[in-house]
Design an enzyme around this catalytic site. Structure first.
Site, short mmCIF file in Angstrom:
data_model
loop_
_atom_site.label_atom_id
_atom_site.label_comp_id
_atom_site.label_asym_id
_atom_site.label_seq_id
_atom_site.Cartn_x
_atom_site.Cartn_y
_atom_site.Cartn_z
CE LYS A 56 -0.92 2.51 -5.84
NZ LYS A 56 -0.21 3.41 -6.73
NE ARG A 92 5.33 1.86 -4.47
CZ ARG A 92 4.77 2.97 -4.91
NH1 ARG A 92 4.33 3.86 -4.07
NH2 ARG A 92 4.63 3.17 -6.21
P1 AMP Z 1 4.13 6.39 -7.39
O1 AMP Z 1 3.86 7.80 -7.74
O2 AMP Z 1 3.29 5.90 -6.23
O3 AMP Z 1 4.05 5.45 -8.57
O4 AMP Z 1 5.65 6.33 -6.87
C1 AMP Z 1 6.72 6.68 -7.70
C2 AMP Z 1 8.04 6.20 -7.09
O5 AMP Z 1 8.23 6.83 -5.80
C3 AMP Z 1 8.11 4.71 -6.78
O6 AMP Z 1 8.48 3.96 -7.93
C4 AMP Z 1 9.17 4.68 -5.68
O7 AMP Z 1 10.47 4.85 -6.22
C5 AMP Z 1 8.84 5.93 -4.88
N1 AMP Z 1 7.87 5.64 -3.81
C6 AMP Z 1 6.59 6.11 -3.71
N2 AMP Z 1 5.98 5.62 -2.63
C7 AMP Z 1 6.89 4.82 -2.01
C8 AMP Z 1 6.85 4.00 -0.84
N3 AMP Z 1 5.73 3.89 -0.10
N4 AMP Z 1 7.98 3.33 -0.50
C9 AMP Z 1 9.09 3.43 -1.24
N5 AMP Z 1 9.19 4.15 -2.37
C10 AMP Z 1 8.10 4.85 -2.76
#
Ligand code: AMP
Length: 220
Positions: A13, A88
């Site tokens: 994504k 999320r």
């Molecule tokens: P991502 O790069 O989207 O895979 O996010 C990496 C990490 O950032 C996740 O595993 C969460 O620990 C944190 N994170 C990112 N977006 C969110 C969100 N909308 N709500 C809470 N934690 C988030």
């Protein structure tokens, strides 16, 4: 056009969001990227986020909603945005609706990328990202390798792997996604904005491009 990209970690994504942002000329907002930037800068917010991110847990809703609210108050978001990794949780989705409602806007389309689990794990373990923040190109040593190993095709900067892209956290991140996405998917289904996207060949080098074409032909 306000677009919310849904899909498990490793579903592609992020890559699809970047391509979509370029094609639509809308800003790409990734909460994961925003947190990683804060961690790099060593801010208090970064330290707090890291304590959750390092074991695949979600950063608390109030914190995450706060940074998105600030971002959505910037001038460059008035025509729309591509949200990647936010919301999320249902609470985040409701907060997003409130923020947009105050601006007379709403979420227009929610593409959900559906990718088999084995492909997801493979993608995450082999994922590499360009270390140049301005570029941020994403590669995969197995499915989409850079021409020269460890070097970005686009800007020549070194590639790096994310510290949370390891086998231990993947399992947790996938579980967290499954658990939280049920409500989220239901929420957007009820609003009539959810569009499920299933790339024909998720292991193809251009799987994300395929997904974007499907998204564009679905509704925009
Ligand atoms: P991502 O790069 O989207 O895979 O996010 C990496 C990490 O950032 C996740 O595993 C969460 O620990 C944190 N994170 C990112 N977006 C969110 C969100 N909308 N709500 C809470 N934690 C988030």
């Amino acid at each position: 056009m306000y677009i919310v990209m849904l899909g498990a970690p490793g579903s592609g994504k992020g890559t699809a969001a970047k391509i979509l942002a370029k094609k639509t000329n809308l800003p790409h907002i990734s909460t994961g990227d925003m947190f990683r930037e804060q961690i790099k800068k060593g801010t208090e917010l970064g330290k707090l986020a890291e304590s959750y991110m390092s074991n695949g847990k979600l950063v608390p809703d109030e914190v995450t909603i706060g940074i998105v609210k600030d971002r959505l108050n910037s001038d460059d978001t008035k025509e729309g945005v591509i949200l990647d990794g936010f919301p999320r949780t249902k609470m985040q989705a409701e907060a997003l609706d409130e923020i947009l409602k105050e601006q007379g806007k709403k979420v227009d389309i929610v593409p959900e990328l559906i990718i088999p689990d084995d492909v997801i794990v493979d993608r995450i373990l082999n994922r590499q990202t360009c270390s140049n923040k301005e570029c941020g190109a994403i590669y995969n040593t197995k499915y989409k390798p850079s021409k020269v190993a460890g070097v970005c095709d686009v800007c020549g900067a070194p590639l790096s792997s994310r510290t949370d892209d390891n086998e231990e956290t993947i399992k947790n991140r996938l579980e967290v996604y499954r658990e939280n996405s049920k409500d989220l998917i239901e929420y957007y289904k009820e609003k009539g904005v959810l569009t499920q996207i299933t790339p024909k060949d998720p292991t193809a080098e251009n799987a994300s491009e395929q997904a974007v074409e499907e998204i564009l032909s679905a509704k925009l």
